[in-house]
Design a protein around this motif. Structure first.
Motif, PDB file in Angstrom:
ATOM      1  N   LEU A  73      30.536  37.429  52.917  1.00 41.17           N
ATOM      2  CA  LEU A  73      30.475  38.284  53.908  1.00 41.17           C
ATOM      3  C   LEU A  73      31.591  38.220  55.207  1.00 41.17           C
ATOM      4  O   LEU A  73      31.490  37.178  55.541  1.00 41.17           O
ATOM      5  N   VAL A  74      32.370  39.169  55.499  1.00 41.85           N
ATOM      6  CA  VAL A  74      33.046  38.952  56.558  1.00 41.85           C
ATOM      7  C   VAL A  74      33.350  40.055  57.337  1.00 41.85           C
ATOM      8  O   VAL A  74      33.130  41.459  56.785  1.00 41.85           O
ATOM      9  N   GLN A  75      33.551  40.086  58.746  1.00 48.18           N
ATOM     10  CA  GLN A  75      33.667  41.405  59.581  1.00 48.18           C
ATOM     11  C   GLN A  75      34.925  41.886  59.340  1.00 48.18           C
ATOM     12  O   GLN A  75      36.115  41.305  59.073  1.00 48.18           O
ATOM     13  N   ALA A  76      35.099  43.239  59.550  1.00 48.95           N
ATOM     14  CA  ALA A  76      36.427  43.985  59.376  1.00 48.95           C
ATOM     15  C   ALA A  76      37.393  42.996  60.466  1.00 48.95           C
ATOM     16  O   ALA A  76      36.987  42.967  61.653  1.00 48.95           O
ATOM     17  N   GLY A  77      38.574  42.977  60.029  1.00 47.55           N
ATOM     18  CA  GLY A  77      39.621  42.375  60.969  1.00 47.55           C
ATOM     19  C   GLY A  77      39.678  40.851  60.303  1.00 47.55           C
ATOM     20  O   GLY A  77      40.521  40.198  61.047  1.00 47.55           O
ATOM     21  N   GLY A  78      38.769  40.371  59.898  1.00 47.70           N
ATOM     22  CA  GLY A  78      38.830  38.923  59.480  1.00 47.70           C
ATOM     23  C   GLY A  78      39.470  38.650  58.208  1.00 47.70           C
ATOM     24  O   GLY A  78      40.189  39.320  57.605  1.00 47.70           O
ATOM     25  N   TYR A  79      39.243  37.533  57.612  1.00 49.05           N
ATOM     26  CA  TYR A  79      39.985  36.787  56.644  1.00 49.05           C
ATOM     27  C   TYR A  79      38.882  36.159  55.600  1.00 49.05           C
ATOM     28  O   TYR A  79      37.988  35.739  55.800  1.00 49.05           O
ATOM     29  N   LEU A  80      39.578  36.022  54.473  1.00 51.31           N
ATOM     30  CA  LEU A  80      38.845  35.220  53.324  1.00 51.31           C
ATOM     31  C   LEU A  80      40.058  34.734  52.396  1.00 51.31           C
ATOM     32  O   LEU A  80      40.842  35.323  52.213  1.00 51.31           O
ATOM     33  N   ARG A  81      39.882  33.568  51.770  1.00 48.70           N
ATOM     34  CA  ARG A  81      40.615  33.210  50.703  1.00 48.70           C
ATOM     35  C   ARG A  81      40.047  32.854  49.340  1.00 48.70           C
ATOM     36  O   ARG A  81      38.999  32.160  49.391  1.00 48.70           O
ATOM     37  N   LEU A  82      40.508  33.683  48.646  1.00 47.94           N
ATOM     38  CA  LEU A  82      39.644  33.325  46.920  1.00 47.94           C
ATOM     39  C   LEU A  82      40.533  32.471  46.668  1.00 47.94           C
ATOM     40  O   LEU A  82      41.766  32.260  46.437  1.00 47.94           O
ATOM     41  N   SER A  83      39.992  31.853  45.476  1.00 48.86           N
ATOM     42  CA  SER A  83      40.522  30.739  44.771  1.00 48.86           C
ATOM     43  C   SER A  83      40.454  31.327  43.058  1.00 48.86           C
ATOM     44  O   SER A  83      39.190  31.797  42.733  1.00 48.86           O
ATOM     45  N   CYS A  84      41.291  30.888  42.368  1.00 52.98           N
ATOM     46  CA  CYS A  84      41.161  31.191  41.009  1.00 52.98           C
ATOM     47  C   CYS A  84      41.641  29.942  40.158  1.00 52.98           C
ATOM     48  O   CYS A  84      42.786  29.720  40.199  1.00 52.98           O
ATOM     49  N   THR A  85      40.644  29.245  39.673  1.00 51.83           N
ATOM     50  CA  THR A  85      41.070  27.718  38.890  1.00 51.83           C
ATOM     51  C   THR A  85      40.915  28.057  37.505  1.00 51.83           C
ATOM     52  O   THR A  85      39.922  28.452  36.918  1.00 51.83           O
ATOM     53  N   ALA A  86      42.031  27.766  36.756  1.00 52.83           N
ATOM     54  CA  ALA A  86      41.941  27.851  35.320  1.00 52.83           C
ATOM     55  C   ALA A  86      41.597  26.296  34.671  1.00 52.83           C
ATOM     56  O   ALA A  86      42.239  25.317  35.059  1.00 52.83           O
TER      57      ALA A  86
END
Length: 126
Positions: free
Chosen positions: A10-23
């Motif tokens: 959950l993040v506020q508008a204008g914020g950031y996140l980093r998703l990871s995809c590990t194989a």
């Protein structure tokens, strides 16, 4: 190949996140990777993709300039950096992988991928 997506939240508008995809790949470890997202009741939509080499990438117009995909092949991990998040970015995000011989090819079509992760939920609040 098995894919594990993580980093949602959950993040506020204008914020950031980093998703990871590990194989967890056996044999071939470098794949074309795509990110897709889906809102319940709607079609899964393309977000972005990165080639095996990491040199080529492509993004949906809705995220261009805000989202960036990168990869660390030594760690079998692809990242989706999401900046300036908007409430309309709220969705379950999936990563997918496909083996393509050419190292600089990218794939926008979900049907081109045969390996999918389980999805991670991103919620952007006002």
């Amino acid at each position: 190949v098995q894919l594990q997506a993580s980093g949602g939240g959950l993040v506020q508008a204008g914020g950031y996140l980093r998703l990871s995809c590990t194989a967890s790949a056996r044999g071939r470890s470098w794949y074309v990777v795509g990110w897709f997202r889906q809102i319940p009741g709607k079609e899964r939509e393309f977000v972005g993709t990165i080639s095996r080499s990491g040199v080529s990438g492509d993004y949906a117009d809705a995220v261009k300039g805000r989202f960036t995909i990168s990869r660390d092949n030594s760690q079998n991990t692809v990242y989706l950096q999401m900046n300036s998040l908007k409430p309309e970015d709220t969705a379950v995000y999936y990563c997918a992988a496909a083996w393509i011989a050419h190292s600089n090819v990218v794939l926008r079509d979900a049907g081109s991928y045969d390996n999918w992760g389980q999805g991670t939920l991103v919620t952007v609040s006002n």
